[in-house]
Every structure is written in C-alpha cells, then in structure tokens.
Design an enzyme around this catalytic site. Sequence first.
Site, PDB file in Angstrom:
ATOM      1  N   HIS A 138      36.557  48.620  41.607  1.00  0.00           N
ATOM      2  CA  HIS A 138      35.978  47.418  42.222  1.00  0.00           C
ATOM      3  C   HIS A 138      34.460  47.516  42.038  1.00  0.00           C
ATOM      4  CE1 HIS A 138      34.664  44.867  45.630  1.00  0.00           C
ATOM      5  NE2 HIS A 138      35.874  44.353  45.638  1.00  0.00           N
ATOM      6  N   ASP A 215      37.326  55.750  47.023  1.00  0.00           N
ATOM      7  CA  ASP A 215      37.240  54.419  47.621  1.00  0.00           C
ATOM      8  C   ASP A 215      38.659  54.043  48.053  1.00  0.00           C
ATOM      9  OD1 ASP A 215      37.295  51.725  48.098  1.00  0.00           O
ATOM     10  OD2 ASP A 215      36.537  51.128  46.118  1.00  0.00           O
ATOM     11  N   GLN A 218      41.851  50.009  49.335  1.00  0.00           N
ATOM     12  CA  GLN A 218      43.249  49.586  49.158  1.00  0.00           C
ATOM     13  C   GLN A 218      44.214  50.731  49.444  1.00  0.00           C
ATOM     14  OE1 GLN A 218      44.016  46.428  48.539  1.00  0.00           O
ATOM     15  NE2 GLN A 218      41.948  45.744  48.086  1.00  0.00           N
ATOM     16  N   LYS A 241      40.891  45.344  55.935  1.00  0.00           N
ATOM     17  CA  LYS A 241      42.060  45.377  55.041  1.00  0.00           C
ATOM     18  C   LYS A 241      43.216  46.152  55.682  1.00  0.00           C
ATOM     19  CE  LYS A 241      39.134  45.326  50.936  1.00  0.00           C
ATOM     20  NZ  LYS A 241      39.226  44.003  50.321  1.00  0.00           N
ATOM     21  N   CYS A 379      36.456  40.973  41.653  1.00  0.00           N
ATOM     22  CA  CYS A 379      35.361  41.963  41.691  1.00  0.00           C
ATOM     23  C   CYS A 379      35.687  43.178  40.835  1.00  0.00           C
ATOM     24  CB  CYS A 379      35.040  42.386  43.125  1.00  0.00           C
ATOM     25  SG  CYS A 379      34.488  41.048  44.159  1.00  0.00           S
TER      26      CYS A 379
HETATM   27  N1  PLP Z   1      37.012  48.795  46.952  1.00  0.00           N
HETATM   28  C1  PLP Z   1      38.158  48.169  46.701  1.00  0.00           C
HETATM   29  C2  PLP Z   1      39.200  48.855  45.879  1.00  0.00           C
HETATM   30  C3  PLP Z   1      38.393  46.887  47.208  1.00  0.00           C
HETATM   31  O1  PLP Z   1      39.532  46.261  46.951  1.00  0.00           O
HETATM   32  C4  PLP Z   1      37.379  46.282  47.979  1.00  0.00           C
HETATM   33  C5  PLP Z   1      37.550  44.916  48.492  1.00  0.00           C
HETATM   34  O2  PLP Z   1      38.321  44.147  47.966  1.00  0.00           O
HETATM   35  C6  PLP Z   1      36.208  46.999  48.225  1.00  0.00           C
HETATM   36  C7  PLP Z   1      36.053  48.254  47.706  1.00  0.00           C
HETATM   37  C8  PLP Z   1      35.114  46.431  49.056  1.00  0.00           C
HETATM   38  O3  PLP Z   1      35.522  46.290  50.373  1.00  0.00           O
HETATM   39  P1  PLP Z   1      34.556  45.581  51.437  1.00  0.00           P
HETATM   40  O4  PLP Z   1      34.191  44.256  50.828  1.00  0.00           O
HETATM   41  O5  PLP Z   1      35.406  45.440  52.639  1.00  0.00           O
HETATM   42  O6  PLP Z   1      33.387  46.467  51.627  1.00  0.00           O
END
Ligand code: PLP
Length: 421
Positions: A138, A215, A218, A241, A379
């Site tokens: 992401h 990260d 998910q 999430k 993203c």
């Molecule tokens: N990392 C992953 C794999 C994601 O799917 C997302 C959000 O879709 C993020 C990071 C960023 O999360 P946040 O916008 O809640 O900080």
Amino acid sequence: MNTAVSTAPAGNLAAPSFDVERARADFPILSRSVHGKPLAFLDSGASAQKPRQVIDAISRCYEAEYANIHRGVYELSARATEAYEGARVRVQQFVNARSASEIVFTKGATEAINLVAASWGGTFLGEGDEVVLSVLEHHANIVPWQLLRERTGIVLKVVPTDETGAFPLDACEALVGPRTKLVALTHVSNVLGTVVPVAEVVRIAHAHDALVLIDGAQGIVHQPVDVQALDVDFYCFSGHKLYGPSGIGVLYGREALLRAMPPWQGGGDMIERVTFERTTFAPPPARFEAGTPPIAAAAGLHAALDYVASLDAAAVAAHEHDLLAYASERLGALNSIRLYGTAPEKAAIVSFTMDDVHPHDIGTILDRAGVAVRVGHHCAQPLMDHFDIAGTVRASFGLYNTRADIDRLIDGLDEVREIFA
Ligand code: PLP
C-alpha cells in the site's frame, strides 16, 4: 492459528458453522438500505463496519467518563486516563506484546509507518543503507520510505511478484544482504489478499541483522497476531479496519528499539521537563504521543478487540475462507471477468476486472443495486503497474458477510454485462 485460506472451489463445501446472522445483528448499519435495496457491504478492506458494542463504548466514554487524560487531578480525568491506559493494555494482550510500553497509539497504520521512518529511519539509516519493500505494498508503506530516501540517501529494494500475486520468498531472500537494515512488508495485500509469510521473512532478515516492520492493516483483521511468536520488530495496524473506530491505530515496537528512538513530533504529553534551553522526553510510549490523543477512539478500540476476542477465531476464519472460496468460484465462472490474486495463501479479498468495462462504471452500477465495493488503484499503484491496469473492482469481506452478499454481487455483475452488451 493461521487463517490464511486457499481458493479451492467451494461447490461442495457445506457452509461453516459460524453464526453469521447473530454476528450481523451486532452491526446496526447492516440493516439499512441503499438506493432502496438492502446493503451488501463488500468494502471492509477499506474500513469495517462497527458493532453495537463499539458504538456503545464510544457513547459511554462521552456520556460518563470523558475528560482529557494524564495530569488531571479530578475524578473524571483519572477515570479517563485509566480507560485510555486500559485500552493500551488490551492491545498489548491482543497482540501478545511483552509490555504495554511497547504499544504506541497513532492515528492509524499510515502514521505508525511514518513514525518509524521518521524517528528510527531518520536516526539509524544513512546513505546506501537498504530497505526492502515489495510490489504488493500500500502507498502507506512506500511513500514514507521515499521521503526518507530524499532525506538520507537510503536505497529501496522491491520484492517482485508474479501473475498470481504471490510473495516469492526466494526473491525476497536474494534482495536481503549486508546493507539491508529493514524489511518492511505488508502482512496481507489489500488488493489481492496475498498473505506474506512473515515468520519466514523474519528469519531471513534477522539472519542479516536487519529489522522487520509489518504493515498489519489487513493482516490482523483476518488472523490472530502474536508479535512474539512472529518475532517482528515493528507491527502496525488501524483500528477502523478491525471493527473499531477511525482515528486510532497502533504501532507495536520492541521496547529496546522504542527506547533508542527520538521523538518525531513535539508537544504536550511527550516531555519530561521543558525549559527554553533544553527539553527532555518521556519514555516510550508517551514520547511518541504528542498532544491530546484519541481518547474516545481508544475506548472504541478496546471494545472492538473485546468483540473480536469474544468470537471463535477458528469459526470466523472458516467462515471467511468459505466466502473467499465461494466468491472465487462464482466470479471464476463468469467469462468476462479476470481475477487478480490467485496465490495459494490468501485472505478474504478478491480483485477483478471485466472486459471492456471501466471499474468505476461497475462500482456505480453495483451501488445502485445496493452492493458496496471499492474500485480504482486501492493505493497500490505499483501493483497496478505490475498488472498493467489502471484499477480493479475489489470485494473485501468482513466476518458479517454472507454467501447471499456474494450472490448479490454476481447478480449486479450480470446487470453490468447486460448494460454493456
Ligand atoms: N496498509 C494497508 C495494507 C492498507 O490496506 C491500508 C489501508 O487501506 C493502510 C496501510 C493504511 O491504513 P490507514 O489509512 O488506516 O492508515
């Protein structure tokens, strides 16, 4: 337990025993309609819906226990502080960290990664040091490292993928070398659902004295996470999430690492002593929590973790597995659909395109039918470039989804086909 699931055909699978209807009753929003149709919510990967327990916890905080935390000498402030620090202990238990001081509250996964890049990266990385990412990332786990590269001259290496969207461990191993200081990877791809084999990555990285940041935005949604068992150095996720509120997330970091890291933002609550000549800083986690934190959101996150922990994790995993297998089978049977992400280890996320129809048109027509999906690049533009596409339609499943939601998706796609025939 690893709840990663495969895409085995679902035709002969009996629906699992998880009482999804009972769980659905906990989520008030699921009973509303959209455009006059019952809601089929297939966008939990972007943000999950909230159970009554979370909504009530937030209301309770504002109705009965709200005040700013820390330093308040009065009863309400003491209670609010207790609740906020109690939420931290709940997170610690949830991810099995050694200590609550290893849990830093952030705005979300994005802020957590930025914190590590700015503080740890800005202090310990220099010209030529290497950070290994993957093409599955992401933007939240790409851009902070690019910003750091501009400041410090670090080198970014990228683990590739293939046409199935799998994570090639051997390619990762080949990229980790003597200059690698950090391997920073997603736990689960938000586009494809690919599950990255974190424990194996950690083994490779640690053999080269490199740290690992995962990260888990998910990942933690689809499988229990034990940071000690995984042996990761940093793990982060977003509350929203995981059936919790937006505005709060978590950075787990090994205590010794956090202690060695300087603050990245200054302000109230993160100091020990301030004079105009010099300021000393509080120990972690307060050092990284400048300013008034998300007090009510912490109460909501606490309730969300209690909620998730109250469910039978294996039954939920089997339920999500069934949804993924059923969706993969039904979408796979449609001629005009191309599925992206067919790696053997997958969480409950499906991405697809339809011949000659733009994903935005598909999303709009599905919306008219009450089916909420996400369309676009999610993203993850480098991953879109890998597949040479501008975007996909993504259906991502939460514990409250049913096969009937997937049937609605398929019916909606039939409608799309009729319109574009
Ligand atoms: N990392 C992953 C794999 C994601 O799917 C997302 C959000 O879709 C993020 C990071 C960023 O999360 P946040 O916008 O809640 O900080």
